[in-house]
Write an enzyme that holds these catalytic residues in place. Structure first.
Site, PDB file in Angstrom:
ATOM      1  N   ASP A 107      41.743  47.023  38.413  1.00 22.64           N
ATOM      2  CA  ASP A 107      42.141  46.303  40.689  1.00 22.64           C
ATOM      3  C   ASP A 107      42.816  47.988  41.089  1.00 22.64           C
ATOM      4  OD1 ASP A 107      42.105  44.836  42.745  1.00 22.64           O
ATOM      5  OD2 ASP A 107      43.984  45.947  42.486  1.00 22.64           O
ATOM      6  N   HIS A 305      39.615  37.453  38.766  1.00 27.61           N
ATOM      7  CA  HIS A 305      39.945  38.821  38.898  1.00 27.61           C
ATOM      8  C   HIS A 305      40.999  39.306  38.116  1.00 27.61           C
ATOM      9  CE1 HIS A 305      40.788  43.204  40.697  1.00 27.61           C
ATOM     10  NE2 HIS A 305      41.510  42.342  41.100  1.00 27.61           N
TER      11      HIS A 305
END
Length: 333
Positions: A107, A305
């Site tokens: 991320d 994610h």
């Protein structure tokens, strides 16, 4: 089923850095592998990787990025610019008595890892990127891009820009907000097609109103959520959000590197259900130019994610295979 490492095997310490103090957790001995987390996370996001990398013959080190956890939290927003975060990583490697390291980020940590490799190839000799593909510096100003993405709604990155605004939504009930945010981007709990997209905010609304309610993703236990919530209840959210508030400043700071490829050996792992991967598909297609040292690229089918937590065993296998190719370990006989 993957079992996280017993906490007794982890070594916590703090080291001096430009941020003031960086907190890190390490396990194992061997070539140094630095693990950089994203938003809204902490060193704990790598709890499944630390023992796996240690067992494979590496010195695995997960840090709290400045503004997070037990690391320092400078008060000025500009202290969270990318060049400052990279300087922390360089100082951390040297504080650990090493000259070089492999750096792996997820991320926001992927952006930090990429910038670290770009700015200091003499220190970071290989780079692994999880969830967020590499896109070279340059292009239009970030705030202009994000401002156009929402249409009648507001993209979450734009929503995070104004100091205090997101904090007012999150901090009254950090635990509930985190639970919803993690669920919104997880494969088994994300909103189904046709439901309002949790990456956008209705005019005058909040992110929270689009989060799934009442169900944690399978990778997140109550104890895990308690840990994350406890960290942000103690620190507040401003340090973490300040990374978003420097994106235009980073665009200016890194202008001398516009279009630059990362030439070190590299790895990418994304989730097929992760918007970071699907929205940036063009960046992945450009890897032959932008990541000429790419060793392998993987898209985990049906993964969201939080991939190193959603699919720890698969990610650990991919990481250790890649590491053995770019930085062979020498496990004790």
């Amino acid at each position: 089923m993957h079992q996280p490492t017993p906490s007794a095997q982890l070594r916590h310490r703090t080291v001096p850095a430009p941020a003031g103090r960086l907190h890190l957790v390490e396990q194992g001995t061997g070539p140094l592998v630095l693990l950089v987390h994203g938003f809204p996370e902490s060193w704990y996001s790598w709890r499944h990787q630390l023992p796996a990398l240690a067992a494979a013959g590496y010195r695995a080190v997960a840090l709290d990025v400045r503004g997070y956890g037990r690391s320092s939290r400078p008060s000025a927003p500009q202290e969270y610019r990318m060049r400052a975060l990279v300087a922390d990583n360089v100082a951390l490697v040297h504080a650990l008595g090493e000259e070089t390291a492999v750096i792996i980020g997820h991320d926001w940590g992927a952006n930090i890892a990429a910038a670290s490799a770009l700015l200091h190839p003499e220190v970071f000799r290989a780079v692994g990127l999880l969830s967020v593909p590499y896109a070279p510096p340059g292009g239009p100003r970030p705030s202009d891009i994000f401002g156009r993405m929402g249409g009648d709604e507001e993209f979450y990155v734009s929503y995070f820009q104004e100091p205090g605004r997101a904090e007012a939504e999150i901090e009254p009930d950090v635990r509930d907000w985190l639970a919803g945010f993690y669920a919104a981007l997880s494969a088994d709990t994300m909103p189904t097609q046709g439901k309002p997209d949790p990456h956008f905010v209705s005019r005058g609304g909040t992110l929270r109103e689009r989060f799934p309610q009442g169900r944690l993703p399978s990778w997140l236990t109550d104890a895990d959520l308690d840990f994350y919530a406890g960290e942000f209840e103690r620190t507040g959210m401003t340090g973490a959000l300040n990374l978003y508030r420097n994106m235009d400043r980073d665009w200016e700071d890194l202008a001398d590197l516009n279009g630059s490829p990362i030439r070190q050996p590299s790895l990418f792992i994304g989730g097929s259900l992760d918007a970071s991967t699907t929205w940036m598909a063009d960046a992945i297609h450009a890897y032959p130019t932008t990541l000429p040292g790419l060793v392998s690229s993987h898209l985990l089918d049906g993964c969201g994610h939080w991939l190193q937590q959603e699919r720890p065993d698969e990610v650990n296998r991919l990481l250790t295979t890649w590491l053995e190719a770019v930085s062979p370990s020498a496990p004790p006989r």
